[in-house]
Write an enzyme that holds these catalytic residues in place. Structure first.
Site, PDB file in Angstrom:
ATOM      1  N   LEU A 241       0.850  -1.189   0.000  1.00 34.21           N
ATOM      2  CA  LEU A 241       0.000   0.000   0.000  1.00 34.21           C
ATOM      3  C   LEU A 241       0.886   1.239   0.000  1.00 34.21           C
ATOM      4  O   LEU A 241       1.389   1.673   1.033  1.00 34.21           O
ATOM      5  CB  LEU A 241      -0.934  -0.013   1.205  1.00 34.21           C
ATOM      6  N   ASP A 242       1.051   1.806  -1.177  1.00 31.40           N
ATOM      7  CA  ASP A 242       1.970   2.926  -1.362  1.00 31.40           C
ATOM      8  C   ASP A 242       1.416   4.201  -0.744  1.00 31.40           C
ATOM      9  O   ASP A 242       0.245   4.554  -0.954  1.00 31.40           O
ATOM     10  CB  ASP A 242       2.212   3.130  -2.863  1.00 31.40           C
ATOM     11  N   ALA A 243       2.267   4.897   0.010  1.00 25.15           N
ATOM     12  CA  ALA A 243       1.921   6.215   0.587  1.00 25.15           C
ATOM     13  C   ALA A 243       0.597   6.193   1.338  1.00 25.15           C
ATOM     14  O   ALA A 243      -0.126   7.194   1.386  1.00 25.15           O
ATOM     15  CB  ALA A 243       1.898   7.279  -0.509  1.00 25.15           C
TER      16      ALA A 243
END
Length: 585
Positions: A241-243
């Site tokens: 889960l990016d950023a």
């Protein structure tokens, strides 16, 4: 007693109640729950998989290679096919997992400004190429969940004021109090956008080409559940889960790490685990250490969290010759519960983040580290701090060049220092992630920085596969030596039960020049004392300082030598690593 489906419905409705506590919905929690279960295709009790609680779906053989789909290219061949061939021929059984960095159509940020989440970038290959890799490796895909490209169909519909995505994006007002908002960039937070409904100020945490989603709209959540379901269907089992820390916004707050953000992660974990029991979520939260740890929840949130403090602390240790801060940090880290793990890395497609070192290194030490990295050809990315000042956010440099010397300058120990860094990481509690350019000893790519004008390009080299194979065939090339030593360490590592990601770990007190920790297998049969000279001078260590049990025979797994307990002390060469085990490999 409630059935599995009834328990699931109860949990999902609770997640939704927390997420949307301050939002006036046009639907009910039961209706939204029903929609999400249908989207993930777990609305039928006959298809439900009950996930095991506090269960480790990983062991010491899990090692992940981090790579772009086109980090290796060959004329006339799809890059994903070339990458698959490289993995098979040059990684073998030493690596069993692959983090494929965004492989979707994109407009900027080397993939992290996604145009279409459901497609594979045609320049890389297609879904069949992804499936082929998932057949042989456990694959992690990015879910760029905070924002998408301003060139996406969704945002184009937002500009038109109609169609899917037209209500997906977060807007604010110039009159809003945004003084507390935490930013990782220096660009303006709001982007002025003309729509049929007037001018809108669109929220852009990272850049004006990366427009932030508005998760107050349940349709956004349902869309991402659908995306994750599609990825599961293609064989992907790990979601990064990016950023994600920036996901939920609330005017008047920092807009980072909010309660609703944590609850969204918990909800996504609940859904994917019931769909595929061994599916895994890893949160990418480049933030101070204590905040990062909260994403474990109570072993009910992220399965894995990035150990973001490790890269700056480990690099600082090796260039200063003092492990004081690394030792203090490691000793203060809580062990991961069963069912969770630390994702350890020391190099990535980005750079060496400095926010996770805040509170661990003092300002003058951070300044010294930044200056040293600049002397080794590194670039610096900046952010605006809460008081409006410019602060170093990230060091952009290839790890091989970052470790070519010390604060005194470059020296002859670069390769040994580089291998020492990885020997430390491979031994630590958690799962190691190796950036492909660390596996290959790739240096700074100044030409790419010149061509792109982006600092991060310095560590995003693209190898011509034929030239790479030529280098790896030369026994004394930099790339061949790095690759051979790394693969050897990984093959040793995967055979040691004491290197299980959740095995016991204790930090050893061996002074500032020798860094050490102890691992013990979960069945308590194997002990490994991991000892490292982190200086450019020989160091001596007394075996009595480690309390080795005299009735056992001890081996250095790296050198293969049997340890003689009658020797009063051992002399370690500069940057020498030892994995001293009571069970031989």
């Amino acid at each position: 007693m409630l059935s599995v489906l009834e328990q699931l419905i109860e949990r999902v409705e609770h997640h939704l109640a927390v997420i949307y506590q301050d939002v006036e919905l046009i639907t009910t929690y039961p209706e939204l729950c029903k929609q999400l279960l249908e989207t993930m295709r777990i609305d039928n009790s006959d298809l439900l998989v009950e996930p095991k609680r506090h269960h480790n779906n990983w062991d010491q053989q899990d090692v992940m290679l981090i790579t772009y789909g086109d980090s290796i290219e060959k004329s006339g061949e799809k890059p994903l096919h070339s990458l698959h061939d490289f993995l098979t021929k040059y990684c073998g059984d030493a690596i069993n997992s692959v983090h494929l960095l965004p492989f979707f159509p994109y407009s900027s940020d080397d993939g992290f400004s996604v145009i279409d989440y459901s497609s594979v970038n045609e320049a890389l290959g297609d879904w069949d190429d992804i499936r082929a890799i998932t057949t042989d490796y456990r694959v992690m895909s990015d879910v760029v969940i905070n924002h998408c490209s301003s060139r996406s169909a969704w945002f184009e519909n937002f500009i038109k004021g109609e169609g899917p995505g037209s209500d997906f994006f977060y807007t604010a007002s110039l009159k809003d109090d945004l003084s507390k908002v935490v930013r990782p960039r220096t660009s303006d937070l709001l982007r002025l956008t003309e729509t049929p409904h007037g001018e809108k100020q669109v929220w852009c945490t990272f850049s004006h080409d990366q427009v932030d989603f508005d998760f107050r709209n349940p349709a956004v959540l349902d869309t991402f559940v659908s995306i994750m379901r599609q990825y599961l269907d293609t064989g992907i089992r790990i979601f990064r889960l990016d950023a994600v820390a920036f996901l939920w916004k609330k005017i008047g707050t920092s807009c980072i790490n909010l309660e609703q953000t944590h609850e969204v992660v918990r909800l996504l974990r609940t859904l994917i685990e019931h769909a595929v029991s061994d599916a895994v979520i890893i949160t990418e939260t480049n933030i101070p250490n204590r905040q990062n740890l909260t994403y474990f929840g109570n072993a009910n949130e992220a399965h894995g969290i990035y150990n973001f403090s490790l890269p700056p602390l480990l690099v600082n240790t090796l260039v200063t010759g003092s492990c004081k801060h690394l030792k203090s940090w490691l000793g203060s880290m809580p062990p991961s519960q069963n069912g969770t793990f630390f994702f350890n890395f020391i190099a990535s497609h980005d750079g060496i983040g400095l926010r996770p070192a805040e509170g661990l290194l003092q300002d003058h030490e951070l300044t010294a580290l930044v200056n040293t990295m600049q002397n080794f050809g590194g670039r610096i990315s900046w952010r605006t701090s809460e008081d409006g000042k410019q602060k170093a956010y990230e060091i952009n440099i290839a790890l091989y060049d970052a470790l070519q010397g010390t604060v005194k300058g470059t020296d002859k120990w670069g390769l040994d220092r580089f291998i020492c860094a990885h020997s430390i990481m491979f031994g630590l509690e958690g799962i190691p992630g190796i950036y492909i350019h660390s596996l290959l000893g790739t240096g700074n790519d100044y030409e790419k920085v010149k061509n792109t004008s982006h600092n991060r390009s310095i560590n995003r080299h693209k190898w011509d596969y034929t030239k790479l194979q030529e280098q790896l065939a030369l026994p004394f090339s930099q790339h061949s030596k790095v690759h051979a030593r790394m693969i050897k360490l990984l093959n040793i590592r995967k055979e040691q039960p004491a290197f299980h990601p959740s095995a016991t770990q204790f930090t050893l007190q061996l002074g500032e020049q020798i860094f050490g920790f102890w691992r013990q297998s979960m069945d308590r049969r194997q002990s490994i004392f991991c000892i490292f000279n982190i200086t450019d001078e020989p160091q001596s260590i007394r075996l009595s300082d480690m309390n080795l049990i005299g009735t056992d025979t001890w081996f250095d797994l790296i050198s293969g030598h049997t340890m003689c307990l009658e020797d009063l002390e051992y002399r370690l060469a500069p940057y020498q690593s030892m994995w001293i085990s009571n069970i031989g490999s």
